[in-house]
Design a protein around this motif. Structure first.
Motif, mmCIF file in Angstrom:
data_model
loop_
_atom_site.group_PDB
_atom_site.id
_atom_site.type_symbol
_atom_site.label_atom_id
_atom_site.label_comp_id
_atom_site.label_asym_id
_atom_site.label_seq_id
_atom_site.Cartn_x
_atom_site.Cartn_y
_atom_site.Cartn_z
ATOM 1 N N SER A 123 0.843 -1.195 0.000
ATOM 2 C CA SER A 123 0.000 0.000 0.000
ATOM 3 C C SER A 123 0.877 1.243 0.000
ATOM 4 O O SER A 123 1.813 1.350 0.803
ATOM 5 N N LEU A 124 0.570 2.178 -0.878
ATOM 6 C CA LEU A 124 1.335 3.419 -0.898
ATOM 7 C C LEU A 124 1.072 4.245 0.356
ATOM 8 O O LEU A 124 1.952 4.942 0.851
ATOM 9 N N GLN A 125 -0.149 4.151 0.904
ATOM 10 C CA GLN A 125 -0.451 4.871 2.148
ATOM 11 C C GLN A 125 0.352 4.323 3.315
ATOM 12 O O GLN A 125 0.865 5.077 4.147
ATOM 13 N N ALA A 126 0.469 2.989 3.401
ATOM 14 C CA ALA A 126 1.257 2.385 4.472
ATOM 15 C C ALA A 126 2.729 2.748 4.324
ATOM 16 O O ALA A 126 3.430 2.978 5.317
ATOM 17 N N ALA A 127 3.207 2.806 3.093
ATOM 18 C CA ALA A 127 4.600 3.199 2.858
ATOM 19 C C ALA A 127 4.863 4.598 3.396
ATOM 20 O O ALA A 127 5.905 4.855 4.023
ATOM 21 N N ALA A 128 3.918 5.510 3.179
ATOM 22 C CA ALA A 128 4.088 6.878 3.682
ATOM 23 C C ALA A 128 4.140 6.913 5.205
ATOM 24 O O ALA A 128 4.871 7.714 5.797
ATOM 25 N N GLN A 129 3.387 6.016 5.864
ATOM 26 C CA GLN A 129 3.385 5.972 7.333
ATOM 27 C C GLN A 129 4.717 5.465 7.890
ATOM 28 O O GLN A 129 5.131 5.880 8.973
ATOM 29 N N LEU A 130 5.371 4.575 7.165
ATOM 30 C CA LEU A 130 6.561 3.898 7.694
ATOM 31 C C LEU A 130 7.878 4.478 7.176
ATOM 32 O O LEU A 130 8.944 4.146 7.707
ATOM 33 N N ALA A 131 7.822 5.305 6.162
ATOM 34 C CA ALA A 131 9.050 5.855 5.588
ATOM 35 C C ALA A 131 9.811 6.685 6.620
ATOM 36 O O ALA A 131 9.225 7.481 7.355
ATOM 37 N N ASP A 132 11.108 6.455 6.687
ATOM 38 C CA ASP A 132 12.015 7.237 7.541
ATOM 39 C C ASP A 132 11.754 7.077 9.030
ATOM 40 O O ASP A 132 12.194 7.904 9.834
ATOM 41 N N ARG A 133 11.055 6.003 9.419
ATOM 42 C CA ARG A 133 10.840 5.748 10.849
ATOM 43 C C ARG A 133 12.032 5.002 11.419
ATOM 44 O O ARG A 133 12.468 3.985 10.844
ATOM 45 N N PRO A 134 12.582 5.436 12.548
ATOM 46 C CA PRO A 134 13.715 4.737 13.154
ATOM 47 C C PRO A 134 13.352 3.288 13.476
ATOM 48 O O PRO A 134 12.272 3.000 13.999
ATOM 49 N N GLY A 135 14.258 2.372 13.154
ATOM 50 C CA GLY A 135 14.048 0.966 13.459
ATOM 51 C C GLY A 135 13.205 0.218 12.442
ATOM 52 O O GLY A 135 12.981 -0.985 12.596
ATOM 53 N N ILE A 136 12.723 0.904 11.409
ATOM 54 C CA ILE A 136 11.898 0.261 10.387
ATOM 55 C C ILE A 136 12.668 0.202 9.072
ATOM 56 O O ILE A 136 13.049 1.241 8.502
ATOM 57 N N GLU A 137 12.907 -1.019 8.604
ATOM 58 C CA GLU A 137 13.447 -1.215 7.261
ATOM 59 C C GLU A 137 12.253 -1.399 6.325
ATOM 60 O O GLU A 137 11.510 -2.376 6.432
ATOM 61 N N LEU A 138 12.050 -0.452 5.436
ATOM 62 C CA LEU A 138 10.856 -0.425 4.596
ATOM 63 C C LEU A 138 11.164 -0.949 3.203
ATOM 64 O O LEU A 138 12.123 -0.514 2.551
ATOM 65 N N LEU A 139 10.346 -1.887 2.753
ATOM 66 C CA LEU A 139 10.425 -2.397 1.384
ATOM 67 C C LEU A 139 9.059 -2.178 0.743
ATOM 68 O O LEU A 139 8.051 -2.683 1.233
ATOM 69 N N VAL A 140 9.032 -1.419 -0.336
ATOM 70 C CA VAL A 140 7.784 -1.206 -1.070
ATOM 71 C C VAL A 140 7.719 -2.248 -2.180
ATOM 72 O O VAL A 140 8.547 -2.242 -3.092
ATOM 73 N N VAL A 141 6.761 -3.152 -2.071
ATOM 74 C CA VAL A 141 6.611 -4.211 -3.057
ATOM 75 C C VAL A 141 6.249 -3.581 -4.399
ATOM 76 O O VAL A 141 5.372 -2.719 -4.473
ATOM 77 N N GLY A 142 6.939 -4.008 -5.443
ATOM 78 C CA GLY A 142 6.653 -3.462 -6.763
ATOM 79 C C GLY A 142 5.283 -3.876 -7.259
ATOM 80 O O GLY A 142 4.623 -4.737 -6.683
ATOM 81 N N GLY A 143 4.842 -3.276 -8.332
ATOM 82 C CA GLY A 143 3.565 -3.652 -8.908
ATOM 83 C C GLY A 143 2.831 -2.446 -9.446
ATOM 84 O O GLY A 143 3.315 -1.316 -9.389
ATOM 85 N N ARG A 144 1.639 -2.694 -9.946
ATOM 86 C CA ARG A 144 0.790 -1.632 -10.464
ATOM 87 C C ARG A 144 -0.090 -1.106 -9.343
ATOM 88 O O ARG A 144 -0.680 -1.875 -8.591
ATOM 89 N N SER A 145 -0.187 0.202 -9.237
ATOM 90 C CA SER A 145 -1.047 0.815 -8.229
ATOM 91 C C SER A 145 -2.477 0.869 -8.766
ATOM 92 O O SER A 145 -2.731 1.481 -9.810
ATOM 93 N N ARG A 146 -3.402 0.210 -8.045
ATOM 94 C CA ARG A 146 -4.806 0.227 -8.466
ATOM 95 C C ARG A 146 -5.363 1.639 -8.314
ATOM 96 O O ARG A 146 -5.297 2.213 -7.230
ATOM 97 N N PRO A 147 -5.902 2.205 -9.384
ATOM 98 C CA PRO A 147 -6.442 3.569 -9.302
ATOM 99 C C PRO A 147 -7.490 3.690 -8.206
ATOM 100 O O PRO A 147 -8.381 2.860 -8.076
#
Length: 261
Positions: A123-147
């Motif tokens: 989820s792009l929204q979940a990625a925004a919540q977790l980006a740059d948070r200390p202690g969180i290694e974030l991986l955004v799964v590739g794919g097509r974003s459903r409109p």
């Protein structure tokens, strides 16, 4: 079932079909056809569905801006409580696959305090919540974003998931039914969930009580494939959720630990 919850399920049922009738919605939701018509009128005013004779059809979110953003405010307090409960079940050091959905965005908010964690998000929204948070290694799964939904789906998302192994899959769900099991309104979302189930050592499913007794378009898996299910305590109230107690009983019979918050 509260109005906001019922609107959420109604919208998902319409989006999961080319066309859905008032009679079918009445049967699935356990409410009168008059109530269904009022709900469809409300959704049409928001630009989320189009009323047709005897029922409704979905409106493309690309045209009307509906989808996730329209559902996000509904039952926000309940979903935040669910998100906190799910995050508490995740152990530091785990590799987590986090599903898309309005509820899992709240899970992401609370996971930020559970590090160290490696979290792959759908989820792009979940990625925004977790980006740059200390202690969180974030991986955004590739794919097509459903409109309209901003969930990541398609062959690239499936290949990425299938190449990884997770300690835990946090799965949101459109419907959980005693006979039909776990199900989703979109074939693409269902395929991503099936891949997540296959690659995770354990699965925690999460959904608010309105999803109990709902049989969505595409079956994801039988009930017993999930280890834990987190939902709100209203699921036990047959007066507001007629299918809740029966569905909870079926989950427990299938060996799923149910957690009510």
């Amino acid at each position: 079932m509260g109005v906001a919850n019922r609107l959420d399920v109604t919208l998902r049922l319409v989006q999961g079909s080319d066309r859905v009738s008032v009679a079918e919605l009445s049967h699935r939701l356990g409410v009168s056809e008059m109530t269904v018509r009022r709900d469809l009128d409300a959704l049409e005013r928001q630009g989320l569905v189009r009323r047709v004779h005897g029922g409704a059809v979905a409106v493309s979110p690309r045209e009307e801006g509906g989808g996730f953003s329209a559902r996000e405010p509904w039952q926000a307090v309940t979903k935040d409580r669910l998100g906190e409960a799910v995050a508490a079940l995740v152990a530091p050091g785990w590799h987590v696959l986090l599903d898309a959905g309005t509820t899992t965005v709240h899970v992401a908010e609370h996971l930020a305090a559970r590090g160290p964690l490696s979290v792959a998000v759908l989820s792009l929204q979940a990625a925004a919540q977790l980006a740059d948070r200390p202690g969180i290694e974030l991986l955004v799964v590739g794919g097509r974003s459903r409109p309209g939904e901003r969930s990541l789906v398609g062959p690239l998302a499936l290949r990425t998931i299938e190449s990884l192994a997770f300690d835990c899959f946090v799965m949101s769900i459109g419907g959980v039914h005693a006979d039909h099991g776990w199900s989703e309104f979109s074939l693409e979302d269902a395929a991503v969930k099936q891949a997540g189930l296959a690659q995770a050592g354990r699965t925690i499913a999460v959904a608010d009580a309105t999803k109990l007794g709902v049989r969505a378009f595409s079956q994801v898996a039988p009930l017993g494939v999930v280890d834990r299910f987190v939902t709100d305590a209203a699921a036990e109230d047959a007066a507001t959720h007629p299918n809740g107690p029966q569905t909870l009983h079926a989950l427990r019979e299938a060996g799923v630990e149910t957690i009510l918050v």
